[in-house]
Design a protein around this motif. Structure first.
Motif, PDB file in Angstrom:
ATOM      1  N   ASN A 164     -22.841   5.692   9.148  1.00  0.00           N
ATOM      2  CA  ASN A 164     -21.561   6.012   9.775  1.00  0.00           C
ATOM      3  C   ASN A 164     -21.789   6.602  11.167  1.00  0.00           C
ATOM      4  OD1 ASN A 164     -19.831   5.035   7.826  1.00  0.00           O
ATOM      5  ND2 ASN A 164     -19.923   6.920   6.612  1.00  0.00           N
ATOM      6  N   PRO A 165     -20.809   6.446  12.071  1.00  0.00           N
ATOM      7  CA  PRO A 165     -21.014   6.860  13.473  1.00  0.00           C
ATOM      8  C   PRO A 165     -21.277   8.353  13.635  1.00  0.00           C
ATOM      9  CG  PRO A 165     -19.061   5.452  13.272  1.00  0.00           C
ATOM     10  CD  PRO A 165     -19.542   5.730  11.881  1.00  0.00           C
ATOM     11  N   GLU A 166     -20.651   9.201  12.826  1.00  0.00           N
ATOM     12  CA  GLU A 166     -20.810  10.647  13.050  1.00  0.00           C
ATOM     13  C   GLU A 166     -22.259  11.087  12.815  1.00  0.00           C
ATOM     14  OE1 GLU A 166     -18.560   9.239  11.071  1.00  0.00           O
ATOM     15  OE2 GLU A 166     -16.694   9.509  12.200  1.00  0.00           O
ATOM     16  N   PRO A 167     -22.874  10.789  11.659  1.00  0.00           N
ATOM     17  CA  PRO A 167     -24.289  11.155  11.516  1.00  0.00           C
ATOM     18  C   PRO A 167     -25.178  10.455  12.541  1.00  0.00           C
ATOM     19  CG  PRO A 167     -23.508   9.955   9.562  1.00  0.00           C
ATOM     20  CD  PRO A 167     -22.314  10.285  10.382  1.00  0.00           C
ATOM     21  N   MET A 168     -24.827   9.236  12.901  1.00  0.00           N
ATOM     22  CA  MET A 168     -25.623   8.511  13.904  1.00  0.00           C
ATOM     23  C   MET A 168     -25.598   9.269  15.230  1.00  0.00           C
ATOM     24  SD  MET A 168     -27.359   5.651  14.053  1.00  0.00           S
ATOM     25  CE  MET A 168     -28.174   4.834  15.413  1.00  0.00           C
ATOM     26  N   GLN A 169     -24.421   9.722  15.639  1.00  0.00           N
ATOM     27  CA  GLN A 169     -24.315  10.445  16.914  1.00  0.00           C
ATOM     28  C   GLN A 169     -25.085  11.754  16.884  1.00  0.00           C
ATOM     29  OE1 GLN A 169     -20.032  10.092  17.020  1.00  0.00           O
ATOM     30  NE2 GLN A 169     -20.121   9.266  19.085  1.00  0.00           N
ATOM     31  N   GLU A 170     -25.096  12.410  15.728  1.00  0.00           N
ATOM     32  CA  GLU A 170     -25.837  13.664  15.616  1.00  0.00           C
ATOM     33  C   GLU A 170     -27.342  13.427  15.770  1.00  0.00           C
ATOM     34  OE1 GLU A 170     -25.647  17.303  12.541  1.00  0.00           O
ATOM     35  OE2 GLU A 170     -26.531  15.485  11.693  1.00  0.00           O
TER      36      GLU A 170
END
Ligand code: SF4
Length: 287
Positions: A164-170
């Motif tokens: 998912n984008p949120e963990p990826m961005q982190e």
């Protein structure tokens, strides 16, 4: 797998189930059960990462083996893997490691300290998270990446990009280089052969490219993803993100459940010709 590991992140509760928010499957996990990746389990109402602190294997590999063609060429990197994957490709080349039981008698795990020491030992330039789907061990990977960056080491992730984008961005700020599988460009292909969807993978490539060096790998399987239109559209999708992203076209050989013959060499050469008109760097693998 036995109970154990450490508390995971990226989850919510829904009644007596846990909803894991790490990857697009968003598994709803009943007590005692694990999600589709097999390594994130509901234990007494808490999501536990069963592989945290439990890397199973580590090797010093040439960076080109990841494959990375345009990131620190000619160097070596300490590469680690463990169990777990969130896709179910019928051509999986690492099936045994991905499904290895963590409670097999005599199994020894690689501690974070051991991995960091090996990553810093000459000639290694850092840590590559690879072999299984490394993002399923997200918390451990993030922790190790942060420690590695603090020590001036390079970090590499070889992944299916199904996050998912949120963990990826982190995670992105702590990763220097990625090799992300783009297994095909048709959603039907992803659903039938891999049990996933293509859109989240393209989004991961976009996010990774915004902060780090990215290369993309596509395994070509004759008759499945080798039509001229499929190859052209795949190259165009990568070019729409960044036409300087190197694309590795990898030749399929029989593995796991898939027994059809290796992809013919003329198919590989034709695919390279199509992609080279669209992308700056195109490489053939396994030929
Ligand atoms: S990371 Fe695992 S448990 Fe979580 S949603 Fe994905 S497959 Fe399911």
């Amino acid at each position: 797998m036995r109970d154990g590991g450490r508390e995971a992140r990226w989850w919510t509760r829904d009644g007596n189930r846990i909803v894991c928010e790490l990857c697009p499957h968003r598994c709803r996990i009943a007590e005692g059960q694990a999600g589709r990746c097999g390594v994130r389990q509901n234990q007494n109402g808490t999501l536990i990462s069963l592989t945290d602190g439990r890397y199973l294997t580590g090797h010093l590999d040439p960076i080109e083996k990841k494959p990375l063609a345009r990131f620190r060429p000619g160097t070596w990197i300490y590469s680690v893997g463990t169990a777990g994957c969130n896709l179910s490709c019928d051509f999986c080349q690492n099936w045994e490691l991905v499904h290895m039981p963590l409670d097999r008698p005599g199994t020894r795990f690689l501690s974070d300290d051991y991995i960091l020491a090996e990553a810093a030992r000459e000639p290694s330039i850092g840590i590559a998270f690879t072999y299984n789907e490394p993002l399923m061990n997200y918390e451990n990977l993030l922790r190790l990446s942060q420690s590695a960056k603090a020590r001036g080491l390079e970090t590499v992730v070889v992944t299916n990009g199904y996050l998912n984008p949120e963990p990826m961005q982190e995670l992105c700020p702590f990763i220097d280089a990625w090799n992300i599988d783009l297994k095909g460009i048709r959603d039907d292909y992803y659903r039938r052969l891999c049990g996933g969807h293509v859109a989240p993978v393209l989004e991961s490539i976009r996010l990774a490219d915004a902060t780090g060096h990215v290369e993309v790998t596509c395994l070509l399987i004759e008759g499945e993803n080798t039509a001229d239109d499929d190859i052209r559209d795949l190259a165009l999708a990568v070019a729409a993100i960044n036409r300087s992203i190197p694309l590795h076209l990898s030749r399929y050989f029989p593995a796991h459940l898939r027994k059809d013959p290796p992809t013919p060499l003329p198919t590989m050469f034709r695919a390279r010709e199509i992609c080279a008109k669209i992308l700056e760097y195109v490489y053939l693998g396994n030929v």
